[in-house]
Design an enzyme around this catalytic site. Structure first.
Site, short mmCIF file in Angstrom:
data_model
loop_
_atom_site.label_atom_id
_atom_site.label_comp_id
_atom_site.label_asym_id
_atom_site.label_seq_id
_atom_site.Cartn_x
_atom_site.Cartn_y
_atom_site.Cartn_z
N ASP A 137 0.79 -1.09 -0.13
CA ASP A 137 -0.19 -0.01 0.05
C ASP A 137 0.91 1.17 -0.05
O ASP A 137 1.96 1.22 0.64
CB ASP A 137 -1.12 -0.02 1.41
CG ASP A 137 -1.86 1.13 0.98
OD1 ASP A 137 -3.03 0.98 0.50
OD2 ASP A 137 -1.70 2.16 1.61
C1 LIG Z 1 3.26 7.76 -7.22
N1 LIG Z 1 2.66 6.60 -7.76
C2 LIG Z 1 1.51 5.98 -7.38
N2 LIG Z 1 0.87 5.06 -8.21
C3 LIG Z 1 0.08 3.84 -7.90
O1 LIG Z 1 -0.81 4.42 -6.86
C4 LIG Z 1 -1.68 3.44 -6.42
C5 LIG Z 1 -1.53 3.67 -4.85
O2 LIG Z 1 -2.75 2.88 -4.34
P1 LIG Z 1 -2.74 1.75 -3.50
O3 LIG Z 1 -1.26 1.51 -2.93
O4 LIG Z 1 -3.87 1.75 -2.70
O5 LIG Z 1 -3.01 0.36 -4.27
P2 LIG Z 1 -4.21 0.03 -5.33
O6 LIG Z 1 -5.55 0.55 -4.64
O7 LIG Z 1 -3.85 0.82 -6.65
O8 LIG Z 1 -4.01 -1.35 -5.53
P3 LIG Z 1 -4.21 -2.48 -4.45
O9 LIG Z 1 -2.56 -3.27 -4.45
O10 LIG Z 1 -5.24 -3.42 -5.34
O11 LIG Z 1 -4.70 -1.89 -3.25
C6 LIG Z 1 -0.95 2.02 -6.86
O12 LIG Z 1 -1.52 1.43 -7.79
C7 LIG Z 1 0.78 2.86 -7.19
O13 LIG Z 1 1.18 1.86 -8.31
C8 LIG Z 1 1.89 5.40 -9.03
N3 LIG Z 1 1.85 4.52 -10.28
C9 LIG Z 1 2.67 4.97 -11.12
N4 LIG Z 1 2.59 4.20 -12.44
N5 LIG Z 1 3.69 5.85 -11.15
C10 LIG Z 1 3.93 6.56 -9.97
O14 LIG Z 1 4.61 7.46 -9.93
C11 LIG Z 1 2.93 6.12 -8.69
#
Ligand SMILES: C[n+]1cn([C@@H]2O[C@H](COP(=O)(O)OP(=O)(O)OP(=O)(O)O)[C@@H](O)[C@H]2O)c2nc(N)[nH]c(=O)c21
Length: 201
Positions: free
Chosen positions: A78
């Site tokens: 996360d």
């Molecule tokens: C700063 N940043 C954040 N993210 C994305 O932002 C999201 C953070 O959100 P999250 O950590 O809650 O994960 P998410 O809900 O997408 O997926 P889960 O694992 O199923 O919970 C993640 O998907 C990261 O990959 C980023 N993705 C890319 N490609 N580049 C970036 O610089 C970047």
């Protein structure tokens, strides 16, 4: 079959994440793995600090998937952006992304990316956290609008894709695990997967 009675050998690896960015990063290691969706409420607890939120959710995601796949090694992760103690998550909409980038303009923002590796059958729970300190340039409204229209980073915490055009919003990145900002710290991930018994490389 009782998972604890599985013969020794490499256990299946599961990335407990819906993030396409985490998936692409983990693919770099060349290990076979499956994907499973974690069912976790990502609402912060009252007064919960950004770093604590990221740590709690990474573990909850890994444990949720591990409960359904007790024989597997499960990765949960996360990321929460920390703006002066305030948590910034995924904006989901253009309007919320504009609001995030206006607040981040000219500021130091620390991206906390937590990772948990869990294997129920091996009674294994490993956790780590990468903190990436970034400094955003002072951004005017036209720059924010141009950036968001071009890259549409609405599924990214902090409304920027650092490996893409989002790099143009930054003045500095201070980092000991270069893929952490994108969503999965691979140096730490390798270390934890080796501790879980996987051979990398
Ligand atoms: C700063 N940043 C954040 N993210 C994305 O932002 C999201 C953070 O959100 P999250 O950590 O809650 O994960 P998410 O809900 O997408 O997926 P889960 O694992 O199923 O919970 C993640 O998907 C990261 O990959 C980023 N993705 C890319 N490609 N580049 C970036 O610089 C970047």
């Amino acid at each position: 079959m009782n998972p604890a009675a599985l013969p020794p050998g490499p256990r299946p690896l599961i990335l407990g994440s819906t993030s396409p960015y985490r998936r692409a990063l983990l693919e770099r290691l060349g290990l076979p793995f499956d994907i499973a969706r974690p069912e976790v409420d990502e609402t912060p607890l009252p007064g919960e600090a950004p770093q604590a939120l990221a740590i709690r959710l990474a573990l909850a995601k890994a444990q949720d998937v591990a409960a359904r796949h007790p024989e597997a090694i499960v990765i949960g992760s996360d990321q929460v952006a920390d703006l002066n103690g305030q948590s910034l998550g995924k904006p989901h909409t253009h309007e919320r992304a504009v609001a995030q980038l206006r607040r981040m303009s000219g500021q130091t923002v620390v991206f906390h990316t937590a990772i948990a590796v869990v294997c129920q059958a091996s009674h294994l729970v490993l956790q780590d956290l990468a903190a990436v300190r970034t400094r955003f340039r002072p951004l005017d409204a036209a720059e924010i609008e141009r950036y968001l229209r071009a890259e549409q980073p609405y599924d990214c915490a902090g409304s920027a894709k650092s490996e893409g055009l989002g790099i143009s919003l930054l003045d500095a990145i201070d980092n000991d695990d270069p893929t952490a900002l994108i969503g999965l710290p691979l140096i730490r991930t390798c270390r934890m997967l080796r501790a879980a018994g996987l051979a990398i490389p």
